[in-house]
Scaffold this motif. Structure first.
Motif, PDB file in Angstrom:
ATOM      1  N   PHE A  39       0.873  -1.308  -0.086  1.00  0.00           N
ATOM      2  CA  PHE A  39       0.009   0.066   0.038  1.00  0.00           C
ATOM      3  C   PHE A  39       0.825   1.235   0.149  1.00  0.00           C
ATOM      4  O   PHE A  39       0.521   2.178  -0.674  1.00  0.00           O
ATOM      5  N   ALA A  40       2.012   1.283   0.892  1.00  0.00           N
ATOM      6  CA  ALA A  40       2.793   2.505   1.031  1.00  0.00           C
ATOM      7  C   ALA A  40       3.347   2.648  -0.321  1.00  0.00           C
ATOM      8  O   ALA A  40       3.491   3.830  -0.891  1.00  0.00           O
ATOM      9  N   GLN A  41       3.761   1.659  -1.243  1.00  0.00           N
ATOM     10  CA  GLN A  41       4.465   1.907  -2.322  1.00  0.00           C
ATOM     11  C   GLN A  41       3.295   2.579  -3.498  1.00  0.00           C
ATOM     12  O   GLN A  41       3.540   3.315  -4.384  1.00  0.00           O
ATOM     13  N   TRP A  42       2.258   1.697  -3.484  1.00  0.00           N
ATOM     14  CA  TRP A  42       0.877   1.914  -4.449  1.00  0.00           C
ATOM     15  C   TRP A  42       0.749   3.522  -4.101  1.00  0.00           C
ATOM     16  O   TRP A  42       0.585   4.484  -5.144  1.00  0.00           O
ATOM     17  N   MET A  43       0.322   4.262  -2.862  1.00  0.00           N
ATOM     18  CA  MET A  43      -0.032   5.345  -2.662  1.00  0.00           C
ATOM     19  C   MET A  43       1.299   6.548  -2.779  1.00  0.00           C
ATOM     20  O   MET A  43       0.904   7.265  -3.593  1.00  0.00           O
ATOM     21  N   ALA A  44       2.390   5.975  -2.568  1.00  0.00           N
ATOM     22  CA  ALA A  44       3.505   6.971  -2.857  1.00  0.00           C
ATOM     23  C   ALA A  44       3.706   7.348  -4.255  1.00  0.00           C
ATOM     24  O   ALA A  44       4.138   8.301  -4.791  1.00  0.00           O
ATOM     25  N   ALA A  45       3.279   6.200  -5.371  1.00  0.00           N
ATOM     26  CA  ALA A  45       3.413   6.305  -6.535  1.00  0.00           C
ATOM     27  C   ALA A  45       2.130   7.045  -7.274  1.00  0.00           C
ATOM     28  O   ALA A  45       2.163   7.355  -8.496  1.00  0.00           O
ATOM     29  N   GLY A  46       1.125   7.575  -6.483  1.00  0.00           N
ATOM     30  CA  GLY A  46       0.030   8.317  -6.735  1.00  0.00           C
ATOM     31  C   GLY A  46      -1.113   7.157  -7.639  1.00  0.00           C
ATOM     32  O   GLY A  46      -1.785   7.797  -8.013  1.00  0.00           O
ATOM     33  N   LEU A  47      -1.047   5.949  -7.387  1.00  0.00           N
ATOM     34  CA  LEU A  47      -2.147   4.986  -7.953  1.00  0.00           C
ATOM     35  C   LEU A  47      -3.175   5.076  -7.330  1.00  0.00           C
ATOM     36  O   LEU A  47      -4.127   4.548  -7.821  1.00  0.00           O
ATOM     37  N   GLY A  48      -3.426   5.827  -6.181  1.00  0.00           N
ATOM     38  CA  GLY A  48      -4.732   5.893  -5.444  1.00  0.00           C
ATOM     39  C   GLY A  48      -5.626   7.173  -5.980  1.00  0.00           C
ATOM     40  O   GLY A  48      -6.562   7.271  -5.404  1.00  0.00           O
ATOM     41  N   PRO A  91       1.051  11.682  -2.079  1.00  0.00           N
ATOM     42  CA  PRO A  91       1.296  12.555  -0.964  1.00  0.00           C
ATOM     43  C   PRO A  91       2.713  13.210  -0.782  1.00  0.00           C
ATOM     44  O   PRO A  91       3.708  12.558  -1.559  1.00  0.00           O
ATOM     45  N   ALA A  92       2.716  14.287  -0.330  1.00  0.00           N
ATOM     46  CA  ALA A  92       3.960  15.080   0.028  1.00  0.00           C
ATOM     47  C   ALA A  92       4.623  14.344   1.137  1.00  0.00           C
ATOM     48  O   ALA A  92       5.778  14.218   1.481  1.00  0.00           O
ATOM     49  N   ARG A 111      -3.587   4.358  16.792  1.00  0.00           N
ATOM     50  CA  ARG A 111      -2.180   4.352  15.951  1.00  0.00           C
ATOM     51  C   ARG A 111      -2.927   3.722  14.675  1.00  0.00           C
ATOM     52  O   ARG A 111      -3.152   2.646  14.490  1.00  0.00           O
ATOM     53  N   PHE A 112      -3.249   4.731  13.515  1.00  0.00           N
ATOM     54  CA  PHE A 112      -3.504   4.171  12.194  1.00  0.00           C
ATOM     55  C   PHE A 112      -2.186   3.644  11.319  1.00  0.00           C
ATOM     56  O   PHE A 112      -1.254   4.286  11.842  1.00  0.00           O
ATOM     57  N   ASP A 113      -2.331   3.047  10.439  1.00  0.00           N
ATOM     58  CA  ASP A 113      -1.295   2.507   9.728  1.00  0.00           C
ATOM     59  C   ASP A 113      -0.615   3.710   8.956  1.00  0.00           C
ATOM     60  O   ASP A 113       0.566   3.661   8.943  1.00  0.00           O
ATOM     61  N   PHE A 114      -1.310   4.789   8.508  1.00  0.00           N
ATOM     62  CA  PHE A 114      -0.685   5.817   7.552  1.00  0.00           C
ATOM     63  C   PHE A 114      -1.443   7.097   7.810  1.00  0.00           C
ATOM     64  O   PHE A 114      -2.308   7.097   8.061  1.00  0.00           O
ATOM     65  N   TYR A 115      -0.528   8.193   8.044  1.00  0.00           N
ATOM     66  CA  TYR A 115      -1.211   9.540   8.088  1.00  0.00           C
ATOM     67  C   TYR A 115      -0.416  10.186   6.782  1.00  0.00           C
ATOM     68  O   TYR A 115       0.864   9.889   6.204  1.00  0.00           O
ATOM     69  N   TRP A 116      -1.155  10.875   5.842  1.00  0.00           N
ATOM     70  CA  TRP A 116      -0.655  11.647   4.795  1.00  0.00           C
ATOM     71  C   TRP A 116      -0.905  13.014   4.715  1.00  0.00           C
ATOM     72  O   TRP A 116      -2.067  13.478   5.286  1.00  0.00           O
ATOM     73  N   GLU A 117      -0.229  13.820   4.108  1.00  0.00           N
ATOM     74  CA  GLU A 117      -0.349  15.109   3.738  1.00  0.00           C
ATOM     75  C   GLU A 117      -0.182  15.510   2.176  1.00  0.00           C
ATOM     76  O   GLU A 117       0.679  14.758   1.454  1.00  0.00           O
ATOM     77  N   CYS A 118      -0.920  16.219   1.555  1.00  0.00           N
ATOM     78  CA  CYS A 118      -0.841  16.761   0.192  1.00  0.00           C
ATOM     79  C   CYS A 118      -1.384  18.288   0.040  1.00  0.00           C
ATOM     80  O   CYS A 118      -2.684  18.009   0.154  1.00  0.00           O
ATOM     81  N   SER A 119      -0.648  19.015  -0.155  1.00  0.00           N
ATOM     82  CA  SER A 119      -0.936  20.460  -0.208  1.00  0.00           C
ATOM     83  C   SER A 119      -1.691  20.759   1.115  1.00  0.00           C
ATOM     84  O   SER A 119      -1.241  20.649   2.224  1.00  0.00           O
ATOM     85  N   GLU A 120      -3.229  21.165   1.086  1.00  0.00           N
ATOM     86  CA  GLU A 120      -3.937  21.579   2.394  1.00  0.00           C
ATOM     87  C   GLU A 120      -4.748  20.572   2.562  1.00  0.00           C
ATOM     88  O   GLU A 120      -4.825  20.494   3.699  1.00  0.00           O
TER      89      GLU A 120
END
Length: 235
Positions: free
Chosen positions: A91-100, A108-109, A121-130
């Motif tokens: 999932f980390a690879q998939w999301m980091a590549a923008g495939l979601g 995400p940035a 405690r969640f598996d992932f936190y993400w930020e993208c712009s605002e």
């Protein structure tokens, strides 16, 4: 995700949730099972399993059981990845590549694993712009007649995560649960109401509150796992 040093073996027994007995190259071997779930419909005596060899000479077991060929009467065996750690990694690879992006998850940035918010405690936190959001990832290895189902056993922890994702959404964050289906060829995903109706109810409530519910199946080989395509979610 790539595995190294893969060996085919014949499954014999599972004395407990951490280990299995297999026949490898004509000898019996005790191996570590990388999934503490029940998996009773998968690990049947005589089925083919796939092991990853370890390069650590200090380990008590030389191999990890990472995949299994599910026996299906009248159909070819279905190759299923059983590694419980793999869904978060792919999932980390998939999301980091923008495939979601088509499912509402941006490239995400910042993508940070194991992030605490409130009492969870969640598996992932993400930020993208605002935008800011949390994602909880669930690995799915249960199928019935081409339908992927989760969970394969009651999971109060899973219910808690869904309710707290809803709280994140109410607090202004984006929130999603992504089911990584560790097999290919599924027609759809659905909550396993027969096994845990409370989880199914919590998933529907979360979706109604604005939590994205995604299911993405994987291409599976004995030595790899790759997220490929979203499948229909039936709530």
């Amino acid at each position: 995700m790539i595995y190294r040093d893969i060996h085919a073996a014949r499954f014999l027994a599972r004395p407990n949730r951490f280990i299995a007995q297999v026949e490898l190259d004509g000898r019996e071997e005790t191996v570590h099972v990388k999934n503490t779930g029940r998996c009773k419909e998968l690990l049947l005596p005589g089925c083919t399993v796939y092991l990853e060899g370890s390069a650590n000479p200090a380990r008590r077991t030389k191999y990890d059981l990472v995949a299994v060929e599910k026996v299906r009467p009248g159909l070819p065996p279905l190759l299923i990845n059983m590694d419980a750690q793999a869904p978060n990694q792919v999932f980390a690879q998939w999301m980091a590549a923008g495939l979601g992006a088509e499912q509402g998850l941006p490239r995400p940035a910042l993508l940070r694993p194991e992030t605490t918010w409130g009492n969870s405690r969640f598996d992932f936190y993400w930020e993208c712009s605002e935008r800011r959001g949390f994602v909880e990832v669930k690995g799915c290895t249960l199928e019935e007649n081409g339908l992927a189902l989760f969970p394969d056993a009651p999971t109060q922890r899973g219910v808690k995560h869904l309710r707290e994702l809803t709280a994140c959404r109410e607090a202004g964050y984006e929130a999603a649960v992504c089911v990584v289906v560790q097999m290919a060829g599924m027609s759809a995903f659905a909550p396993n109401d027969r096994t845990h109706p409370e989880f199914g109810a919590a998933l529907r409530e979360a979706a109604e509150a604005g939590v994205k519910v995604l299911a993405v199946e994987c291409a599976v080989t004995p030595d790899s796992l790759t997220m490929t395509r979203p499948i229909t979610v039936r709530l």
